[in-house]
Design an enzyme around this catalytic site. Sequence first.
Site, PDB file in Angstrom:
ATOM      1  N   SER A   8      51.143  59.215  38.766  1.00 33.88           N
ATOM      2  CA  SER A   8      50.730  58.894  37.596  1.00 33.88           C
ATOM      3  C   SER A   8      51.957  58.130  36.813  1.00 33.88           C
ATOM      4  O   SER A   8      52.267  57.494  35.381  1.00 33.88           O
ATOM      5  CB  SER A   8      51.598  60.491  36.605  1.00 33.88           C
ATOM      6  OG  SER A   8      52.542  60.535  36.822  1.00 33.88           O
ATOM      7  N   LYS A  23      56.442  61.431  32.123  1.00 29.82           N
ATOM      8  CA  LYS A  23      56.236  60.397  31.883  1.00 29.82           C
ATOM      9  C   LYS A  23      56.837  59.700  30.566  1.00 29.82           C
ATOM     10  O   LYS A  23      57.607  59.716  30.276  1.00 29.82           O
ATOM     11  CB  LYS A  23      55.016  61.253  30.224  1.00 29.82           C
ATOM     12  CG  LYS A  23      53.548  62.218  31.156  1.00 29.82           C
ATOM     13  CD  LYS A  23      52.740  60.992  30.997  1.00 29.82           C
ATOM     14  CE  LYS A  23      51.458  62.143  31.655  1.00 29.82           C
ATOM     15  NZ  LYS A  23      52.008  62.640  32.728  1.00 29.82           N
TER      16      LYS A  23
END
Lengths: 201, 201
Positions: free
Chosen positions: B121, B159
């Site tokens: 990710s 993130k």
Amino acid sequence: MAITRRQKEVLDFLTTFTARNGYSPSYEEIASGLGLSSLATVHKHITNLHAKGLLQRAQNRSRSIDVIPQRAARKAADRLPLLGRIAAGKPVEAIQSAETISLSDIIGAREVFALEVQGDSMRDEHIISGDYVLVERSRTAREGEIVVALVDGSDATLKRFYHEGNLIRLQPSNSEMKPIYAPAGSVSIQGKVLGVLRRYN
Amino acid sequence: MAITRRQKEVLDFLTTFTARNGYSPSYEEIASGLGLSSLATVHKHITNLHAKGLLQRAQNRSRSIDVIPQRAARKAADRLPLLGRIAAGKPVEAIQSAETISLSDIIGAREVFALEVQGDSMRDEHIISGDYVLVERSRTAREGEIVVALVDGSDATLKRFYHEGNLIRLQPSNSEMKPIYAPAGSVSIQGKVLGVLRRYN
DNA sequence: GTCCGGTTCGCCTTTTATTCGCTACAATGT
DNA sequence: ACATTGTAGCGAATAAAAGGCGAACCGGAC
């Protein structure tokens, strides 16, 4: 840890106030204690001290400043607890393991130095400009290892190392760059890459 | 390590001043303490001592000189000499500087733990599966920082953090993945990423 | 909602570090 | 003997950080 005179005064005020009252001062109290008229200045000081790791605080909370005792700060914890894996899964705190990680795990007993990477020749290996590569000093390398190599004694570069017949192929990891082919004699290996360290600011 | 008489005087002055005041002297104070009239001379001394690895300093930072205690300088298995930059340039050995890098430079005095990254990710940030991210435990983050976040108390992910009106946007760094939008209340930040450590085998 | 304290912003001054060009001297290498 | 290199020093100009201000803004607690 580097600190300026004024910053030490602020820190001393915080320590003293907290010791005397049992709770940390509000920004207004800090301002009047230091002879300042703007809370913005206080805030800047606190922010700077926090950035230097000398105190902790919670955002937007009153009287939440916590001076970190200097002894605790001293003992540079070079070994970090490895709490678990991430990417989808459980909350971090739920995971308990006794593993740790440190630079020594990577370098072991070898002779290792670091180089700051500039440029994008290893971008496809996810080594980017500003990263530090940890390099073991070595004259030889094995097939496919990432090495620091000198070609014709002039240019030091970071490439993957391959034998190809009598030639050596130095393969950059950026599709826009071409591999270098050179006779074994003109390639001098400076070391091989054991790891990468990156810092965000 | 070769040191001149004058250099020892400078070093001694630094040590004494810092011990007495709790902060390091400015160049002007050093000059007057040593009977020098030009800051350039002071600067040259400091630069030389730094090159010899006897002290650390930060560029352009006031009072940022830190004398390195001699025993600590000795063992320092976890501190690597930073030999220079790479990517095209001179042979590695030709570069001389006494900078060093270690985990403590990244973590400072903060509470930091490590997590092993799984999955892709953050691939576009050049953080890949198997890397260790160094995370400072923190409940808050600033715009654009990489965070470890829990959404609805279930999933821990890595993130980039952004405010967007009343919502929080958690942006993966992989073009194939979509950002997560969530109300501030349902996002819990576990910490923010200070650095990355990767090991090759 | 209101209030208080923390945060952010733009702007200014002071302090501090850095760089440049210059001189001089001692040690070293060819 | 001479060139080279490293140390030590000077003063001036420059650039950057640290320190400061007031005003507006925002977030948590009551």
